[in-house]
Scaffold this active site. Structure first.
Site, PDB file in Angstrom:
ATOM      1  N   ASP A 200     -14.183  -5.291  -1.169  1.00 25.94           N
ATOM      2  CA  ASP A 200     -12.733  -5.319  -0.961  1.00 25.94           C
ATOM      3  C   ASP A 200     -12.225  -3.909  -1.236  1.00 25.94           C
ATOM      4  OD1 ASP A 200      -9.973  -5.540  -1.228  1.00 25.94           O
ATOM      5  OD2 ASP A 200     -10.071  -7.585  -2.010  1.00 25.94           O
ATOM      6  N   TYR A 225      -0.921  -2.354   3.584  1.00 24.21           N
ATOM      7  CA  TYR A 225       0.387  -1.957   3.007  1.00 24.21           C
ATOM      8  C   TYR A 225       0.277  -1.092   1.765  1.00 24.21           C
ATOM      9  CZ  TYR A 225      -0.718  -6.228   0.375  1.00 24.21           C
ATOM     10  OH  TYR A 225      -1.348  -7.193  -0.372  1.00 24.21           O
ATOM     11  N   ARG A 373       0.757   0.330 -15.049  1.00 22.00           N
ATOM     12  CA  ARG A 373      -0.102   0.893 -14.012  1.00 22.00           C
ATOM     13  C   ARG A 373       0.693   1.905 -13.181  1.00 22.00           C
ATOM     14  NH1 ARG A 373      -2.779  -2.691  -9.242  1.00 22.00           N
ATOM     15  NH2 ARG A 373      -0.581  -2.788  -8.709  1.00 22.00           N
TER      16      ARG A 373
HETATM   17  C1  LIG Z   1      -3.642  -6.114  -3.152  1.00 23.28           C
HETATM   18  C2  LIG Z   1      -4.954  -6.825  -3.129  1.00 23.28           C
HETATM   19  C3  LIG Z   1      -5.157  -7.944  -2.304  1.00 23.28           C
HETATM   20  C4  LIG Z   1      -4.003  -8.501  -1.530  1.00 23.28           C
HETATM   21  O1  LIG Z   1      -4.321  -9.560  -0.692  1.00 23.28           O
HETATM   22  P1  LIG Z   1      -3.211 -10.118   0.296  1.00 23.28           P
HETATM   23  O2  LIG Z   1      -3.879 -11.159   1.063  1.00 23.28           O
HETATM   24  O3  LIG Z   1      -2.715  -8.959   1.086  1.00 23.28           O
HETATM   25  O4  LIG Z   1      -2.080 -10.636  -0.537  1.00 23.28           O
HETATM   26  C5  LIG Z   1      -6.432  -8.482  -2.235  1.00 23.28           C
HETATM   27  N1  LIG Z   1      -7.443  -7.991  -2.986  1.00 23.28           N
HETATM   28  C6  LIG Z   1      -7.259  -6.934  -3.813  1.00 23.28           C
HETATM   29  C7  LIG Z   1      -8.400  -6.405  -4.600  1.00 23.28           C
HETATM   30  C8  LIG Z   1      -6.008  -6.340  -3.920  1.00 23.28           C
HETATM   31  O5  LIG Z   1      -5.819  -5.314  -4.750  1.00 23.28           O
END
Ligand SMILES: *Cc1c(COP(=O)(O)O)cnc(C)c1O
Length: 414
Positions: A200, A225, A373
């Site tokens: 991720d 985003y 943070r």
């Molecule tokens: C911000 C973030 C998400 C966000 O997931 P959404 O489906 O866009 O809400 C997922 N994984 C990590 C590690 C993040 O930091």
């Protein structure tokens, strides 16, 4: 090492090779924005692009825009633009859905592929981002007893990966501590055990160079985003290494992943290549905004971005250590090579301190249970911003400004 002065910071800003990017963003006066890791700032070009997409394309050309403006291929084109930012080939990245949904699609697909070889475990870290954990928990429930979710501490991870592991799913930069995982080593170990590896990249893409191909990563997901400045709720991206694209099933088998959606055939036939991981109709207006954010990002050299991000972080920590010794626990790595583009400080009154900072024009965020943070987006932050932000923090601590009821009521979003 002498403590940097504000004057030093001004000189660094003058010599900054990325300085010219700042004026390409809309940034409110009197605000120091240290939350570009949660919601990137608005590029000025996005405003024009959105107006064009809405008025000229949607408004004037209506449905013909799917062909005339190639809307139908935007998910592939924007994916191709993101590819060099994450060290992938152009046809390995697709923009679609949210990070959460893409996690669901790719982890389930990996399980479908691996279950027949008696590989039934998803391995991850207990401290992974909550949506990643929740999605994995949901998948384990869906597969019922056929799948096991094994969550472990960082130091237990390598031992947990074995010949029953179907997929290892980790976040590259820890959202809380900012720690960067060793993508190459963990991916190699996973492969030695016969597992697939998913990363991720939510807090990595656009913040530091990522080398998916060089590390031979199988699968990845990430956000539009955050450092890609795609706008609130921007579509996310997914990466599937070329070698897996025609082998992994499209779990959410919607028509946009069909080999010929406009044949309106009765039976599902997955497309070849990355497009099979699409599901429904792409959100074109959000895609238009994301395209601009990515386009701006890709004009910057990522090594330069990384160097500046590390210097911004070191400056922040140097000032905190000099001016506020013993007020905070520094919970991010002190070594900038181990750290993403953020600083994390722990304090029992973290929430109130962050609220007081926001009231004084310094926007960071709070992550439960006690973390302040601060994210650094090198395209629009200056060294003086860091100096001013830590000076504001110093005043808030010394004057106990945070110790006020109005800073202690938790809002719905922190
Ligand atoms: C911000 C973030 C998400 C966000 O997931 P959404 O489906 O866009 O809400 C997922 N994984 C990590 C590690 C993040 O930091």
């Amino acid at each position: 090492m002498p403590i940097p002065t504000r004057n030093d910071c001004e000189q660094w800003d003058e010599a900054d090779p990325l300085a010219s990017f700042r004026e390409r963003f809309v940034l409110p006066d009197h605000v120091i924005y240290l939350d570009g890791n949660s919601l990137g700032a608005l590029p000025k070009a996005t405003v024009t692009q959105l107006k064009n997409t809405v008025e000229q394309q949607w408004g004037r050309d209506l449905i013909s825009s799917w062909n005339q403006h190639d809307w139908i291929n935007w998910p592939l084109q924007i994916g191709a633009a993101i590819a060099p930012v994450i060290g992938a080939k152009a046809h390995e990245v697709l923009v679609c859905d949210s990070t959460s949904i893409n996690l669901f699609k790719l982890i389930s697909a990996a399980l479908k592929l691996q279950l027949p070889s008696n590989r039934y475990k998803i391995v991850s870290e207990r401290n992974n981002f909550p949506t990643d954990l929740y999605i994995m928990q949901g998948i384990a429930e869906l597969f019922d007893t056929a799948v096991e979710l094994q969550l472990c501490e960082k130091h237990e991870l390598l031992n947990a990966i074995d010949d029953h592991t179907a997929i290892v799913a980790l976040t590259h930069v820890d959202y809380r501590s900012g720690e960067v995982s060793d993508m190459a080593a963990i991916t190699r170990h996973t492969h030695e055990q016969g597992g697939l590896m998913l990363w991720d990249l939510a807090h990595s893409a656009g913040a530091l160079p990522v080398e998916l191909n060089r590390c031979e990563v199988d699968l990845a997901v990430g956000c539009g985003y955050k450092y890609l400045n795609g706008g609130p709720g921007a579509p996310a991206f997914l990466y599937v290494a070329e070698r897996w694209q025609d082998h992994l099933p499209a779990i959410l088998s919607g028509w946009m992943g069909h080999a010929a959606p406009f044949d309106f055939a009765l039976d599902y036939q997955p497309d070849n290549g990355i497009r099979r991981f699409s599901c429904g109709t792409p959100p074109i207006i959000s895609m238009a905004a994301l395209a601009e954010g990515v386009q701006l990002m890709t004009q910057a050299d990522l090594q330069t971005v990384r160097q500046k991000s590390q210097r911004l972080g070191d400056l922040f920590l140097d000032l905190v250590e000099a001016w506020l010794p013993e007020h905070f626990d520094i919970v991010c790595p002190r070594d900038c090579n181990q750290r993403g583009s953020q600083i994390s400080l722990a304090h029992d009154e973290g929430y109130a301190i962050v609220q007081a900072l926001i009231a004084h024009g310094v926007i960071g965020d709070f992550r439960a249970p006690n973390i302040l943070r601060f994210g650094f987006a090198p395209l629009y932050l200056r060294y003086v911003d860091i100096w001013d932000a830590v000076e504001t923090l110093r005043q808030i601590i010394f004057n106990r400004t945070w110790d006020d009821a109005r800073f202690k009521t938790r809002a719905q979003v922190t």
